[in-house]
Scaffold this motif. Structure first.
Motif, PDB file in Angstrom:
ATOM      1  N   THR A 176     117.097  78.886  28.169  1.00  0.00           N
ATOM      2  CA  THR A 176     116.907  79.288  26.864  1.00  0.00           C
ATOM      3  C   THR A 176     117.112  80.803  26.462  1.00  0.00           C
ATOM      4  N   LEU A 177     117.543  80.919  25.529  1.00  0.00           N
ATOM      5  CA  LEU A 177     118.092  82.339  25.033  1.00  0.00           C
ATOM      6  C   LEU A 177     117.123  82.441  23.785  1.00  0.00           C
ATOM      7  N   SER A 178     116.691  83.844  23.736  1.00  0.00           N
ATOM      8  CA  SER A 178     115.842  84.246  22.435  1.00  0.00           C
ATOM      9  C   SER A 178     115.997  85.780  22.203  1.00  0.00           C
ATOM     10  N   ARG A 179     116.291  85.979  20.949  1.00  0.00           N
ATOM     11  CA  ARG A 179     116.315  87.165  20.252  1.00  0.00           C
ATOM     12  C   ARG A 179     115.009  87.616  20.432  1.00  0.00           C
ATOM     13  N   HIS A 180     113.988  87.094  20.374  1.00  0.00           N
ATOM     14  CA  HIS A 180     112.660  87.710  20.208  1.00  0.00           C
ATOM     15  C   HIS A 180     112.015  87.894  21.713  1.00  0.00           C
ATOM     16  N   PRO A 181     111.195  88.776  21.808  1.00  0.00           N
ATOM     17  CA  PRO A 181     110.707  88.982  23.136  1.00  0.00           C
ATOM     18  C   PRO A 181     109.868  87.834  23.909  1.00  0.00           C
ATOM     19  N   VAL A 182     110.185  87.573  25.061  1.00  0.00           N
ATOM     20  CA  VAL A 182     109.543  86.417  25.911  1.00  0.00           C
ATOM     21  C   VAL A 182     108.377  86.959  26.369  1.00  0.00           C
ATOM     22  N   THR A 183     107.347  86.235  26.284  1.00  0.00           N
ATOM     23  CA  THR A 183     106.211  86.534  26.867  1.00  0.00           C
ATOM     24  C   THR A 183     105.558  85.877  28.196  1.00  0.00           C
ATOM     25  N   MET A 184     106.371  84.719  28.220  1.00  0.00           N
ATOM     26  CA  MET A 184     105.936  83.807  29.411  1.00  0.00           C
ATOM     27  C   MET A 184     107.050  82.798  29.488  1.00  0.00           C
ATOM     28  N   HIS A 185     107.529  82.538  30.847  1.00  0.00           N
ATOM     29  CA  HIS A 185     108.320  81.171  30.894  1.00  0.00           C
ATOM     30  C   HIS A 185     107.944  80.600  32.193  1.00  0.00           C
ATOM     31  N   ARG A 186     108.124  79.141  32.252  1.00  0.00           N
ATOM     32  CA  ARG A 186     107.783  78.380  33.400  1.00  0.00           C
ATOM     33  C   ARG A 186     108.275  76.955  33.377  1.00  0.00           C
ATOM     34  N   ALA A 187     108.750  76.484  34.355  1.00  0.00           N
ATOM     35  CA  ALA A 187     109.185  75.431  34.587  1.00  0.00           C
ATOM     36  C   ALA A 187     108.125  74.301  34.591  1.00  0.00           C
ATOM     37  N   LEU A 188     107.959  73.048  34.110  1.00  0.00           N
ATOM     38  CA  LEU A 188     107.040  71.995  34.613  1.00  0.00           C
ATOM     39  C   LEU A 188     107.463  71.327  35.637  1.00  0.00           C
ATOM     40  N   ARG A 189     106.574  71.096  36.606  1.00  0.00           N
ATOM     41  CA  ARG A 189     106.888  70.433  37.793  1.00  0.00           C
ATOM     42  C   ARG A 189     105.578  69.687  38.155  1.00  0.00           C
ATOM     43  N   PRO A 190     105.948  68.168  37.730  1.00  0.00           N
ATOM     44  CA  PRO A 190     105.035  67.386  37.953  1.00  0.00           C
ATOM     45  C   PRO A 190     104.539  67.175  39.535  1.00  0.00           C
ATOM     46  N   ALA A 191     103.415  66.811  39.820  1.00  0.00           N
ATOM     47  CA  ALA A 191     102.918  66.484  40.880  1.00  0.00           C
ATOM     48  C   ALA A 191     103.414  64.826  41.350  1.00  0.00           C
ATOM     49  N   GLY A 192     103.674  64.808  42.741  1.00  0.00           N
ATOM     50  CA  GLY A 192     103.594  63.428  43.116  1.00  0.00           C
ATOM     51  C   GLY A 192     105.232  62.866  43.065  1.00  0.00           C
ATOM     52  N   LEU A 193     106.375  63.662  42.500  1.00  0.00           N
ATOM     53  CA  LEU A 193     107.688  62.974  42.491  1.00  0.00           C
ATOM     54  C   LEU A 193     108.233  62.704  43.559  1.00  0.00           C
ATOM     55  N   PRO A 194     108.951  61.799  43.870  1.00  0.00           N
ATOM     56  CA  PRO A 194     109.513  61.147  45.017  1.00  0.00           C
ATOM     57  C   PRO A 194     110.685  62.533  45.484  1.00  0.00           C
ATOM     58  N   ALA A 195     111.215  62.163  46.606  1.00  0.00           N
ATOM     59  CA  ALA A 195     112.083  63.061  47.282  1.00  0.00           C
ATOM     60  C   ALA A 195     113.238  63.187  46.362  1.00  0.00           C
ATOM     61  N   PRO A 196     114.000  64.458  45.871  1.00  0.00           N
ATOM     62  CA  PRO A 196     114.937  64.459  45.345  1.00  0.00           C
ATOM     63  C   PRO A 196     116.260  63.723  46.110  1.00  0.00           C
ATOM     64  N   ALA A 197     117.204  63.181  44.970  1.00  0.00           N
ATOM     65  CA  ALA A 197     118.302  62.454  45.504  1.00  0.00           C
ATOM     66  C   ALA A 197     119.420  63.303  45.902  1.00  0.00           C
ATOM     67  N   THR A 198     119.414  64.564  45.700  1.00  0.00           N
ATOM     68  CA  THR A 198     120.625  65.334  45.979  1.00  0.00           C
ATOM     69  C   THR A 198     120.064  66.791  46.829  1.00  0.00           C
ATOM     70  N   ASP A 199     120.710  67.515  47.163  1.00  0.00           N
ATOM     71  CA  ASP A 199     120.326  68.840  47.904  1.00  0.00           C
ATOM     72  C   ASP A 199     119.924  69.928  46.857  1.00  0.00           C
ATOM     73  N   TRP A 200     119.756  69.656  45.673  1.00  0.00           N
ATOM     74  CA  TRP A 200     119.512  70.248  44.395  1.00  0.00           C
ATOM     75  C   TRP A 200     118.155  70.023  44.137  1.00  0.00           C
ATOM     76  N   PRO A 201     116.948  70.298  44.477  1.00  0.00           N
ATOM     77  CA  PRO A 201     115.643  69.655  44.124  1.00  0.00           C
ATOM     78  C   PRO A 201     115.320  69.909  42.691  1.00  0.00           C
TER      79      PRO A 201
END
Length: 374
Positions: A176-201
């Protein structure tokens, strides 16, 4: 000769009736199951526009038959009635009179870049992005692929050189690119996800990036989103592995959608959400975005399909939504130059509401409000 013509007409009427009934049944099933039953994800392959086009096409030969069966007419009427809500057509686009965009309106771009500039010319890719001169870019598939495996990349140095002065939020396969100041950013990571199918979780575990920016005294929450695919078109639908994968993707989608909905419900700020949602028009999955406006309602595209890019776009997979108090002046769909992406780019022009009085909320439920629970 008249008897032969009569038999031929009866045979044609029987075939037409069978086709009409089968299509009406398909429309009923899609209305009932799309976005509600995971198995339907592996079956629902028709372009949404077909839910209007097919019954209309069947009406043409029906009008030429001397004796039209009532069952044929009833089936086609039912298919059209239900199909109108499944096709993703926006008739109001033909009548929309768009005035001038106010000065200071934000320009927002959302685009699935399709493996960034892998196997292409980076300069051509960045030149294309820069030409939009957007205030905000919501970019998905910031990644490459090795065979059928997604792999992470680091193109931030080139990105900063191409977009000086922009703030950059990066998580997983999102930028995400912004010309305006970024005050917060975070990824949404749900609980209970199964193991990832690759080595890049993070490719599997991060499917939405929230970035809050400050614009004229208001905080705007940007949700950069790419939900798991409905199905894998490279798999054979006649094999059990195809449906196992459809079920696995559906499970992941549900967890990501729940996490996204919970965050939206707890967010007091105006929202713009965009990305490759892998949701078809008419799907019950759109319920997860209740309370937000589909920005296509402010566009001039009768059928805002986004995939595949080009004149043959038939499926709408990419969407943008906004809070009701965000004023959408324009939505336009743009075809990227050949070879850059299989998805069309969405461009918005919008204005935010005036800041609320000091100490006042904006009426949206917060974490402490019981209405914020998913």
């Amino acid at each position: 000769m008249p008897a032969r013509r009569t038999r031929a007409a009866r045979a044609a009427a029987t075939v037409l009736c069978a086709l009409a009934v089968l299509w009406a049944l398909n429309t009923v099933l899609r209305t009932a199951f799309s976005g509600r039953w995971w198995l339907w994800n592996g079956i629902d392959l028709a372009p949404p526009i077909a839910y209007i086009a097919v019954p209309l096409a069947l009406l043409l030969p029906a009008a030429l038959l001397p004796r039209l069966r009532r069952s044929t007419l009833a089936a086609l009427a039912l298919a059209l009635l239900l199909g109108a809500g499944q096709a993703g057509v926006h008739p109001g686009a033909l009548l929309r009179d768009q005035g001038p965009v106010p000065a200071g309106a934000l320009r927002v771009v959302s685009w699935n870049t399709f493996f960034w500039h892998q196997d292409g010319d980076p300069e051509r890719f960045y030149t294309y992005l820069r030409r939009y001169d957007a205030d905000v870019y919501l970019l998905q598939e910031y990644q490459n692929a090795r065979g059928d495996r997604p792999v992470p990349i680091d193109d931030l140095a080139r990105l900063r050189a191409a977009f000086p002065g922009y703030r950059i939020a990066a998580e997983g396969a999102f930028l995400t690119l912004s010309r305006h100041p970024v005050t917060m950013h975070r990824a949404l990571r749900p609980a209970g996800l199964p193991a990832p199918a690759t080595d890049w979780p993070d490719y599997w575990d991060v499917r939405a990036l929230r970035t809050d920016i400050s614009v004229g005294g208001r905080t705007l929450s940007l949700y950069n989103t790419h939900l798991p695919d409905l199905l894998n078109v490279d798999r054979n639908p006649l094999t059990p592995s195809y449906y196992r994968e459809v079920g696995s993707h559906a499970h992941r989608r549900l967890l990501h959608l729940r996490a996204l909905r919970a965050d939206l419900d707890a967010n007091r700020h105006p929202v713009v959400l965009g990305g490759d949602l892998n949701i078809l028009p008419g799907s019950a999955d759109l319920r997860w975005f209740r309370g937000l406006r589909d920005t296509a309602e402010s566009g001039t595209d009768l059928y805002p399909a986004t995939f595949p890019a080009g004149p043959a776009a038939m499926w709408r997979l990419d969407w943008t939504f906004a809070s009701p108090d965000v004023d959408i002046h324009r939505q336009s769909l743009e075809d990227p130059p050949a070879g850059l992406s299989t998805h069309r780019l969405i461009q918005l022009r919008l204005s935010l509401p005036a800041p609320p009085p000091t100490g006042a909320g904006d009426g949206r439920p917060g974490p402490e409000d019981p209405k914020a629970q998913p």
